[in-house]
Design a protein around this motif. Structure first.
Motif, PDB file in Angstrom:
ATOM      1  N   GLU A 234       0.772  -1.434   0.001  1.00 60.85           N
ATOM      2  CA  GLU A 234       0.037   0.310   0.049  1.00 60.85           C
ATOM      3  C   GLU A 234       0.474   1.356  -0.112  1.00 60.85           C
ATOM      4  O   GLU A 234       0.343   2.282  -0.815  1.00 60.85           O
ATOM      5  CB  GLU A 234      -1.056   0.238   1.037  1.00 60.85           C
ATOM      6  CG  GLU A 234      -1.695  -1.360   1.450  1.00 60.85           C
ATOM      7  CD  GLU A 234      -2.773  -1.039   0.137  1.00 60.85           C
ATOM      8  OE1 GLU A 234      -3.410   0.714  -0.655  1.00 60.85           O
ATOM      9  OE2 GLU A 234      -3.114  -1.936  -0.124  1.00 60.85           O
TER      10      GLU A 234
ATOM     11  N   ASN B 176       0.739   3.851  -3.094  1.00 62.17           N
ATOM     12  CA  ASN B 176       0.868   4.888  -2.674  1.00 62.17           C
ATOM     13  C   ASN B 176       1.372   6.150  -3.458  1.00 62.17           C
ATOM     14  O   ASN B 176       1.012   7.010  -3.862  1.00 62.17           O
ATOM     15  CB  ASN B 176       0.022   5.932  -1.509  1.00 62.17           C
ATOM     16  CG  ASN B 176      -1.128   4.989  -0.987  1.00 62.17           C
ATOM     17  OD1 ASN B 176      -1.722   4.834  -1.735  1.00 62.17           O
ATOM     18  ND2 ASN B 176      -1.298   4.605   0.427  1.00 62.17           N
TER      19      ASN B 176
ATOM     20  N   LYS C  77       1.721   6.100  -7.063  1.00 58.37           N
ATOM     21  CA  LYS C  77       0.420   7.260  -7.576  1.00 58.37           C
ATOM     22  C   LYS C  77       0.001   8.615  -7.670  1.00 58.37           C
ATOM     23  O   LYS C  77       0.103   9.842  -7.773  1.00 58.37           O
ATOM     24  CB  LYS C  77      -0.579   6.168  -7.035  1.00 58.37           C
ATOM     25  CG  LYS C  77      -1.437   5.663  -8.085  1.00 58.37           C
ATOM     26  CD  LYS C  77      -2.610   4.944  -7.283  1.00 58.37           C
ATOM     27  CE  LYS C  77      -3.295   3.686  -7.801  1.00 58.37           C
ATOM     28  NZ  LYS C  77      -4.558   3.207  -8.289  1.00 58.37           N
ATOM     29  N   TYR C  78       0.623   8.950  -5.904  1.00 59.35           N
ATOM     30  CA  TYR C  78       0.611  10.011  -5.378  1.00 59.35           C
ATOM     31  C   TYR C  78       1.505  10.622  -4.472  1.00 59.35           C
ATOM     32  O   TYR C  78       1.571  12.178  -4.376  1.00 59.35           O
ATOM     33  CB  TYR C  78      -0.619  10.570  -4.477  1.00 59.35           C
ATOM     34  CG  TYR C  78      -1.565   9.435  -4.729  1.00 59.35           C
ATOM     35  CD1 TYR C  78      -2.549  10.169  -5.414  1.00 59.35           C
ATOM     36  CD2 TYR C  78      -2.359   8.070  -4.432  1.00 59.35           C
ATOM     37  CE1 TYR C  78      -4.270   9.187  -5.760  1.00 59.35           C
ATOM     38  CE2 TYR C  78      -3.175   7.792  -4.869  1.00 59.35           C
ATOM     39  CZ  TYR C  78      -4.241   8.059  -5.361  1.00 59.35           C
ATOM     40  OH  TYR C  78      -5.248   7.343  -5.667  1.00 59.35           O
TER      41      TYR C  78
ATOM     42  N   CYS D  90      -8.634   9.026   3.380  1.00 59.98           N
ATOM     43  CA  CYS D  90      -8.635   8.580   4.098  1.00 59.98           C
ATOM     44  C   CYS D  90      -9.127   7.125   2.841  1.00 59.98           C
ATOM     45  O   CYS D  90     -10.671   7.144   3.423  1.00 59.98           O
ATOM     46  CB  CYS D  90      -8.157   8.032   5.161  1.00 59.98           C
ATOM     47  SG  CYS D  90      -7.009   9.333   5.760  1.00 59.98           S
TER      48      CYS D  90
END
Length: 661
Positions: free
Chosen positions: A546, A550, A553-554, A597
């Protein structure tokens, strides 16, 4: 080239022929000399019609042919013919009769050896009774055939006055005795040359032969009265029995030959019973021939019987040794349990399997007392339950060895009953199946563990499927997120499988989770390595996945200049059993202080505390995400990693408290 090869082949054939002719000439010379000397000895004792009483020369020729085989035919026949002619011409025979006798002797040797070769093979030894009887039969046929020609030669050229049948009879007896007494000695000498006897046997045999020679002269030379023909020879029987029982047949053949020579010598020079002048010559000759035949057959039969017994004993010992090797290799022991006496007889390797001393007696009662109490009743019930209609049983039980070790045994047995249907004995095998039982138990544990892990994995997949749906904006996003998370779980599962589920190195796990996004410039892994358990590997893999997703992606891995640093180390104290992992993103895009979130953030924050009893501090700082994970490890295995950038070694190690560069 072909012409050169043809010349070489012709030269080779010529050399072989030369060697064969040379060997045949030497053999003819040796056989001729031996045949001539034996013939001269025999011609010193003749029957009234002029036939030799004992013709050992026939045994020399036939025995040499039997021992050496067909390749010796030319040399033996030529030597026999020439020696016969020379011996007869030195006597009172003319050339015509000498030539006929020579041809008859040569044919006799060929016929006798051919019969032996045809029915008993090319290499014959007298260590079997059938071979002894075969030699006797071949000698009878060969002597009978040569006697026909010999009797005709006596009638036509020698002017004999007795009947042709009497001449044939004397010729037949003389040559048959010569073959029977002398041929075995020649065959035995050839066999001893190929395979010499042991030194101890040779010494004992020679001493026995010396005793036979001395005893023969003493016994056979005794006065005629009150001795009879068979009595002196019977006194030699103990010596013949000793030689036959203790030595090879060659020594028995030599003993028979010595006795035969002693009888002929005493008959020739008028000594003892066989030389008694008061007895008719024909009677003395017949007694001598009977004595020679009786001693020879007695010696050969005894030697063959004892040799066969030794062969059977050797074969039995070899078979028993192979059986013991097979039983030992199969961790099995054979047993016979006499129910009436309670005694138990087991194979030699029983001490190795059951753990007692080789000289220690293990009765049936002692054996049952060492069977595990939980298995003893079932064992006894099976033994008592055997019946004539169902005489077998198979039982697996635990057994406490005499040295204290407990093993698993499997017993397969068959019962034997008397005429009244009462149990007499049990025969069977006891096999050590401890390794098999351990393997079965290990397999059972593996199946149970696999079942447990599959259930856990399916439960994880179910939770991922359920929790991924609410945070997905579309069906495609849902499928992508679900596939990514399941692939992460699969990668962790693959690492565990590669290590046989004995644990996974922390650094390998971090590298595998960052692999889809990592380059040499954007990822740094430092600190100390740890071996994670199965549960730690599965839980931490999902969290790292995770974080990596993340970041791609970001976060920092979404830009060219961004990078991620992962530092692994122990807790605050040197002896702490807590594992600390710091994930820090540097150089990525600015992040909102309170981003929205979803399931991924919840998984990062909640999974470690819930499953591993640790803590997670996830901070969305403006300069990048920083996540500190800490949880207690069950077994700490530490290896310092001196820095690794995308899996490449770095120059130095950095502790968690050092500033991140």
């Amino acid at each position: 080239m072909l012409q050169h090869l043809r010349v070489q082949a012709q030269g080779s054939d010529a050399a072989d022929q030369t060697r064969q002719w040379t060997s045949s000439i030497w053999l003819a010379v040796v056989v001729g000399i031996a045949y001539f000397l034996a013939a001269q000895l025999s011609l010193s004792l003749l029957t009234p019609d002029g036939v030799a009483v004992f013709w050992p020369a026939a045994g020399i020729a036939a025995g040499t042919l039997i021992a050496l085989g067909p390749r010796a035919r030319l040399g033996v026949v030529v030597g026999t013919i020439l020696a016969t002619i020379a011996a007869n011409l030195l006597g009172d025979r003319d050339l015509g009769s000498a030539t006929v006798f020579a041809v008859c002797n040569g044919v006799e040797a060929l016929l006798t050896a051919s019969l032996i070769e045809r029915y008993f093979g090319s290499e014959v030894s007298l260590n079997r009774l059938r071979n002894v009887l075969g030699l006797l039969g071949a000698a009878i046929v060969g002597a009978a055939a040569s006697g026909i020609g010999g009797s005709l030669g006596f009638t036509l050229f020698y002017g004999a006055t007795t009947s042709i049948f009497a001449i044939w009879q004397n010729w037949f007896l003389s040559d048959a005795l010569g073959i029977v007494t002398t041929a075995p000695l020649v065959i035995g000498l050839a066999s001893a040359a190929r395979e010499p006897p042991p030194q101890s046997e040779a010494i004992e045999g020679l001493l026995a032969l010396a005793a036979v020679a001395a005893m023969s002269l003493v016994v056979i030379s005794l006065p005629a009265e009150p001795w009879k023909t068979v009595v002196p020879i019977a006194l030699l029987f103990p010596l013949l029995l000793w030689i036959a029982a203790r030595c090879r047949p060659i020594f028995a053949s030599a003993a028979a030959f010595i006795v035969a020579v002693a009888i002929v010598w005493t008959t020739t020079f008028g000594i003892g019973h066989f030389g008694d002048p008061d007895l008719p010559v024909a009677d003395r000759i017949l007694a001598a021939q009977a004595g020679i035949l009786m001693v020879a057959l007695c010696a050969y039969v005894l030697a063959a019987l004892f040799a066969e017994r030794r062969q059977h004993e050797d074969a039995l010992m070899e078979s028993e040794a192979r059986l013991q090797e097979a039983l030992s290799a199969g961790a099995a022991t054979a047993f016979v349990w006499d129910v009436r006496t309670g005694s138990s007889l087991r194979s030699a390797n029983a001490a190795q399997i059951l753990g007692y001393e080789p000289r220690q007696t293990l009765t049936a009662g002692n054996f049952l007392s060492r069977v595990h109490p939980d298995d003893r009743g079932r064992f006894k019930a099976l033994v008592r339950g055997v019946r004539p209609e169902s005489p077998t049983y198979t039982v697996t039980f635990r057994f406490k060895r005499c040295d204290g070790w407990e093993v698993w045994l499997e017993e397969v047995a068959k019962a034997e009953f008397d005429a009244m249907g009462r149990l007499v004995c049990l025969k069977g095998l006891t096999v050590d199946v401890t390794e098999r039982k351990r393997s079965e138990e290990h397999q059972r544990l593996l199946v149970a563990e696999l079942d447990h892990r599959v259930k856990n994995l399916l439960a994880r997949v179910s939770v991922v499927i359920t929790d991924t749906s609410p945070g997905s904006g579309s069906l495609d996003e849902y499928i992508q997120a679900l596939d990514r998370r399941i692939q992460s779980m699969a990668a962790a599962h693959s690492l565990l499988s590669q290590n046989r589920w004995h644990g996974v190195d922390l650094m390998d796990l971090v590298r595998h989770q960052l692999a889809p996004y990592a380059t040499d410039a954007n990822t740094t892994i430092r600190g100390s390595n740890f071996t994670l358990t199965v549960a730690e590997t599965q839980g931490l893999a999902m969290v790292l996945n995770e974080l990596a997703t993340n970041a791609a992606k970001y976060g920092a891995l979404s830009t060219r200049n961004g990078r991620v640093e992962v530092v692994c180390n122990r807790g605050p104290s040197e002896n702490a059993t807590n594992l600390s992992i710091v994930w820090r993103e540097i150089g990525g895009p600015a992040i909102a202080a309170s981003p929205q979130c979803g399931y991924g953030v919840s998984l990062i924050r909640d999974l470690i505390p819930h499953e591993l009893g640790g803590s997670v501090d996830l901070v969305f700082a403006s300069e990048g995400v920083c996540c500190r994970i800490e949880f207690p490890v069950k077994a700490v295995t530490v290896t310092d990693i001196k820095g690794a950038t995308s899996g490449h070694p770095a120059a130095s190690a950095t502790s968690l408290d050092a500033p991140l560069q």
